[in-house]
Design an enzyme around this catalytic site. Structure first.
Site, mmCIF file in Angstrom:
data_model
loop_
_atom_site.group_PDB
_atom_site.id
_atom_site.type_symbol
_atom_site.label_atom_id
_atom_site.label_comp_id
_atom_site.label_asym_id
_atom_site.label_seq_id
_atom_site.Cartn_x
_atom_site.Cartn_y
_atom_site.Cartn_z
ATOM 1 N N LYS A 47 0.846 -1.207 0.000
ATOM 2 C CA LYS A 47 0.000 0.000 0.000
ATOM 3 C C LYS A 47 0.875 1.248 0.000
ATOM 4 C CE LYS A 47 -3.685 -2.582 2.115
ATOM 5 N NZ LYS A 47 -4.587 -2.907 3.204
ATOM 6 N N GLN A 91 -5.880 -1.669 9.415
ATOM 7 C CA GLN A 91 -5.536 -2.970 8.847
ATOM 8 C C GLN A 91 -6.134 -4.087 9.708
ATOM 9 O OE1 GLN A 91 -3.888 -3.150 5.912
ATOM 10 N NE2 GLN A 91 -3.928 -5.385 5.877
ATOM 11 N N ASP A 114 -11.181 1.889 2.332
ATOM 12 C CA ASP A 114 -11.359 0.437 2.201
ATOM 13 C C ASP A 114 -12.773 0.108 1.727
ATOM 14 O OD1 ASP A 114 -9.324 -1.376 2.689
ATOM 15 O OD2 ASP A 114 -9.520 -1.256 4.877
HETATM 16 N N1 GUN Z 1 -6.453 -7.265 5.806
HETATM 17 C C1 GUN Z 1 -6.300 -7.991 4.656
HETATM 18 N N2 GUN Z 1 -6.754 -7.313 3.596
HETATM 19 C C2 GUN Z 1 -7.206 -6.119 4.064
HETATM 20 C C3 GUN Z 1 -7.776 -4.976 3.421
HETATM 21 O O1 GUN Z 1 -7.982 -4.920 2.205
HETATM 22 N N3 GUN Z 1 -8.099 -3.935 4.253
HETATM 23 C C4 GUN Z 1 -7.904 -3.989 5.610
HETATM 24 N N4 GUN Z 1 -8.262 -2.916 6.346
HETATM 25 N N5 GUN Z 1 -7.379 -5.039 6.229
HETATM 26 C C5 GUN Z 1 -7.028 -6.098 5.457
#
Ligand code: GUN
Length: 273
Positions: A47, A91, A114
């Site tokens: 990211k 996350q 998200d």
């Molecule tokens: N954990 C695994 N994939 C994701 C995601 O796309 N967003 C978030 N917030 N946590 C994750």
């Protein structure tokens, strides 16, 4: 035929980079990480890498895994009010003693890049504009890029999660697909896969979808990476399906498209904030 999402993602990043370059103010993406989950750290690296590549500011706020839920909620409140922050996410997974629903829904919808919040899901349901959840969003985008019109098609989604299966079903219903969402109690799964033009595998069950369960013309989107005896395999049996079906590869990496949609959501949030 292999659906090449990697080069598709790269093209999206290049387009975003160009658009972000033209903005008067750099967007800023913040990620909150609680604890030190190994997989989370590796997702966040991607990211950060792509946000910076596209010309955004990126900040990681990391907390130890014994913080109180109230402390995390107050940090979220600060980010909601911080005008320098375009979008942010927490996350997942969170430590078990925290309520992920409560935490996610504390994020203001306009900064929820998200796309996990209840308000965003309501927008998906109503076919309104919004920062749609990244994985279902990229599945629809990938189909669009490959000129696969879902209107009038039968789509079978294998599993009904809140993050992928259910929002994807809504997005495709809004695009006039006829959608079946299977779950672990579905009887005769092959009945639904055999009647599908498009199959989306999101179950986390290694090699669940076999050649004899699909039509030769079915398009297969497999979003899962499972490990069997240290080998990476998808939910679909790629080796037997690929010669005939259009299919996404596993091994291959699903991450770039999801992250591309996250960066796109942050860009879109910067136009609205
Ligand atoms: N954990 C695994 N994939 C994701 C995601 O796309 N967003 C978030 N917030 N946590 C994750």
């Amino acid at each position: 035929m292999i659906i090449d999402w990697k080069s598709t993602a790269l093209k999206i990043y290049e387009d975003l980079k160009e658009k972000i370059d033209k903005l008067a103010k750099k967007p800023k993406l913040v990620v909150i990480l609680v604890g030190e989950n190994f997989a989370s750290i590796s997702y966040i690296k991607q990211k950060s890498k792509w946000a910076i590549y596209c010309g955004m500011d990126f900040e990681l706020r990391q907390f130890s895994n014994d913080i109180e839920e109230d402390f995390l909620l107050s940090e979220i409140d600060k980010l909601n009010k911080d005008d320098t922050v375009t979008g942010f996410l927490v996350q997942l997974p969170l430590p078990k003693y925290m309520d992920p629903d409560k935490v996610i829904n504390a994020i203001e919808t306009k900064k929820d890049v998200d796309g996990f919040s209840k308000e965003t899901i309501a927008k998906v349901f109503l076919n309104e504009d919004g920062l749609y959840p990244c994985t279902p969003k990229w599945i629809k985008r990938l189909l669009d890029i490959y000129n696969i019109d879902v209107s009038g098609k039968n789509v079978t989604i294998i599993w009904r999660s809140n993050i992928v299966g259910k929002p994807l079903a809504l997005i495709l219903i809004n695009a006039w697909a006829t959608v079946t969402v299977c779950n672990s109690k579905t009887k005769n799964l092959d009945f639904y896969t055999k009647s599908a033009d498009i199959i989306v595998c999101a179950a986390g069950k290694p090699l669940l979808l076999k050649k004899e369960m699909v039509n030769s013309w079915s398009v297969i989107i497999d979003i899962w990476t499972n490990f069997v005896d240290w080998k990476m395999v998808g939910d679909a049996d790629f080796t037997s399906l690929e010669p005939e079906n259009m299919i996404t590869p596993v091994p291959g990496w699903v991450g770039p498209m999801t992250v591309a949609m996250l960066i796109e959501n942050t860009y879109l949030a910067s136009l609205r904030n």
